[in-house]
Write a protein that holds these residues in place. Sequence first.
Motif, short mmCIF file in Angstrom:
data_model
loop_
_atom_site.label_atom_id
_atom_site.label_comp_id
_atom_site.label_asym_id
_atom_site.label_seq_id
_atom_site.Cartn_x
_atom_site.Cartn_y
_atom_site.Cartn_z
N THR A 65 -1.53 11.25 -5.86
CA THR A 65 -1.15 9.95 -6.45
C THR A 65 -2.35 9.00 -6.49
O THR A 65 -3.16 8.95 -5.57
N CYS A 66 -2.39 8.23 -7.59
CA CYS A 66 -3.41 7.20 -7.75
C CYS A 66 -2.68 5.90 -8.09
O CYS A 66 -1.80 5.89 -8.95
N LEU A 67 -3.03 4.83 -7.39
CA LEU A 67 -2.45 3.51 -7.71
C LEU A 67 -3.53 2.65 -8.33
O LEU A 67 -4.62 2.52 -7.76
N THR A 68 -3.25 2.04 -9.49
CA THR A 68 -4.17 1.04 -10.03
C THR A 68 -3.56 -0.35 -9.86
O THR A 68 -2.41 -0.59 -10.27
N ILE A 69 -4.35 -1.22 -9.23
CA ILE A 69 -3.92 -2.62 -9.06
C ILE A 69 -4.49 -3.43 -10.22
O ILE A 69 -5.70 -3.58 -10.34
N HIS A 70 -3.60 -3.92 -11.08
CA HIS A 70 -4.07 -4.74 -12.20
C HIS A 70 -4.12 -6.20 -11.81
O HIS A 70 -4.81 -6.99 -12.46
N ASN A 71 -3.34 -6.57 -10.81
CA ASN A 71 -3.36 -7.98 -10.40
C ASN A 71 -2.72 -8.09 -9.02
O ASN A 71 -1.51 -7.91 -8.88
N LEU A 72 -3.55 -8.39 -8.03
CA LEU A 72 -3.05 -8.42 -6.65
C LEU A 72 -2.11 -9.60 -6.40
O LEU A 72 -1.40 -9.64 -5.40
N ALA A 110 3.24 -0.97 -0.29
CA ALA A 110 3.64 0.42 -0.05
C ALA A 110 2.74 1.36 -0.84
O ALA A 110 2.36 2.43 -0.36
N GLY A 111 2.38 0.95 -2.06
CA GLY A 111 1.48 1.77 -2.88
C GLY A 111 0.10 1.85 -2.24
O GLY A 111 -0.51 2.93 -2.18
N ILE A 112 -0.39 0.72 -1.76
CA ILE A 112 -1.73 0.71 -1.14
C ILE A 112 -1.72 1.60 0.12
O ILE A 112 -2.68 2.31 0.40
N ALA A 113 -0.60 1.57 0.83
CA ALA A 113 -0.53 2.36 2.07
C ALA A 113 -0.46 3.86 1.80
O ALA A 113 -1.07 4.64 2.52
N TYR A 114 0.27 4.26 0.77
CA TYR A 114 0.58 5.69 0.65
C TYR A 114 -0.07 6.42 -0.53
O TYR A 114 0.00 7.65 -0.59
N ILE A 125 -6.94 4.47 -4.60
CA ILE A 125 -6.57 3.18 -5.20
C ILE A 125 -7.71 2.73 -6.11
O ILE A 125 -8.87 2.79 -5.71
N THR A 126 -7.35 2.29 -7.29
CA THR A 126 -8.39 1.69 -8.14
C THR A 126 -7.93 0.30 -8.53
O THR A 126 -6.76 -0.04 -8.46
#
Length: 483
Positions: free
Chosen positions: A163-170, A207-211, A215-216
């Motif tokens: 899994t990859c999570l992209t953060i578009h806006n924290l 939860a996404g950042i943790a698991y 992360i991008t």
Amino acid sequence: MNILLASSEVFPFSKTGGLADMVGALARALANEGHEARVVTPLYRGIREKFPAMRKVDWYFDLPLGLKNVQAELWELDVVSGLKIYFIDQPGYFDRAGIYGDKHTSYADNAERYIFFSKCVVHLARYLAWRPEVVHVHDWQVGLVPSLMLQQKMAGWGNPPATCLTIHNLAYQGVFPEEAFALTNLPESIYHTEGAEFFGLLNCLKAGIAYADFITTVSPRYAREITTEEYGCGLDGMLRRRHKDLAGILNGVDYAEWNTTKNPHLPKPYSIGRMAGKKFNKSELQKFFGLPVDESAPLFGTISRLAEQKGVDIQLGALSEMLNTKMQFVLLGSGSPEYERGYRDLARHFPGKVAVRVGYDEKLSHRIEAACDFFLMPSRFEPCGLNQMYSLRYGTIPIVRATGGLDDSVIDWTQNPRLATGIKFSEYTSRSLAKAIRKALVLFSQPKLLQACRHNAMKADFSWERTVHEYLGVYKECKARQK
Ligand code: ADP
Ligand code: GLC
């Protein structure tokens, strides 16, 4: 590689901001590179009518959501070879007037809507005959997907995708009362300070950042910023702990959509060698907005969600000061009623100089980009920002605050006049922005310099063809680091 992207909005099917543009364009770029990209997104009101080629799939979701079960159907659309879009059809959640809410309020059941959507993503990833190697989720709406996948792995899913999570806006984390956690049917072991819990509340992005395996975020500078207290929105500690699994990749631009040569939205095409069309577009826009048609009046524009992030307060301050000089300003935007009022008041104070259009209008956004001399984007913070990159291609000099992706994508005129593509300022004040506008007026009064800056801007290349390899590298990393 087989990649499943999951997003709550995807252009051209749904859009409230840059997230939709980014996901739509990245998926296309992956397909163009010969990979198999599939995207899953909700079937919002009106999409089926606009895309009649979509087909219903022989598939039925019946998923637990807390104590009840919720059903949905699945539709699919083949866009180009290597790119398929899946739509989750759950009319109770998605057949509504808005995407996240009605005009100024969020829907009260957003936790339920997007937890359900996240469960559908996991279900598809697990049971589709086509096996994704990586599931790439975007923003808080699908932030729970990595932990839901981990749970299924523990329940016997043999070899799940990475899994990859992209953060578009924290700044948007999907924070809900603790009771919403029960809707996930996840074990309590996920709900702790290093997991989905945030000061006694459910935090979907956390939860996404943790698991997530990797992360991008959407620019290198923002990737650094979010590990600081100032920009970290309470999650900087967690992001610092995961800094080895965090990368910033500047978004690309879909030049098939955002160009000045073959663009059905523009009155006249133009290019570096043939700039007459830009002049024509300027006069057409001045007419459209009822402003004096005057080539010698520098025309400034902004297209934006009207939110605190976008620097509306300093923009209103700087414009009130600068509009006494010879210039015009047009705004297309919608958002906070207070800011909408602020711009309307500005238009009342400066008739014949300011035009404001409150609303969302894709066609008009292209026309404004093409017509203006300068584009104002004085954001307080900006993860990437797409409009400054669209402006560059349209030969419309961006005036940006040096933050996040704005800093990464614009070369400042005073710092490097030879390579300059725009004007940057640093301090978050009306005064610094007014000073930057004054510089723009100087640039406008010197046609040779203006032309050189425009050429640099129009030649800048932010195409996805250049960027997509960085994501492919990240996908490999995801697989290598898989939990
Ligand atoms: P954000 O995603 O934070 O809103 P971006 O600059 O990344 O900012 O992307 C904004 C996108 O939304 C751009 O494509 C922009 O043209 C579009 N947009 C924003 N407001 C409007 C509007 N009122 N009408 C049309 N397009 C808009
Ligand atoms: C977010 C950010 C914006 C970024 C967009 C696409 O909406 O606010 O800066 O360009 O996502 O990644």
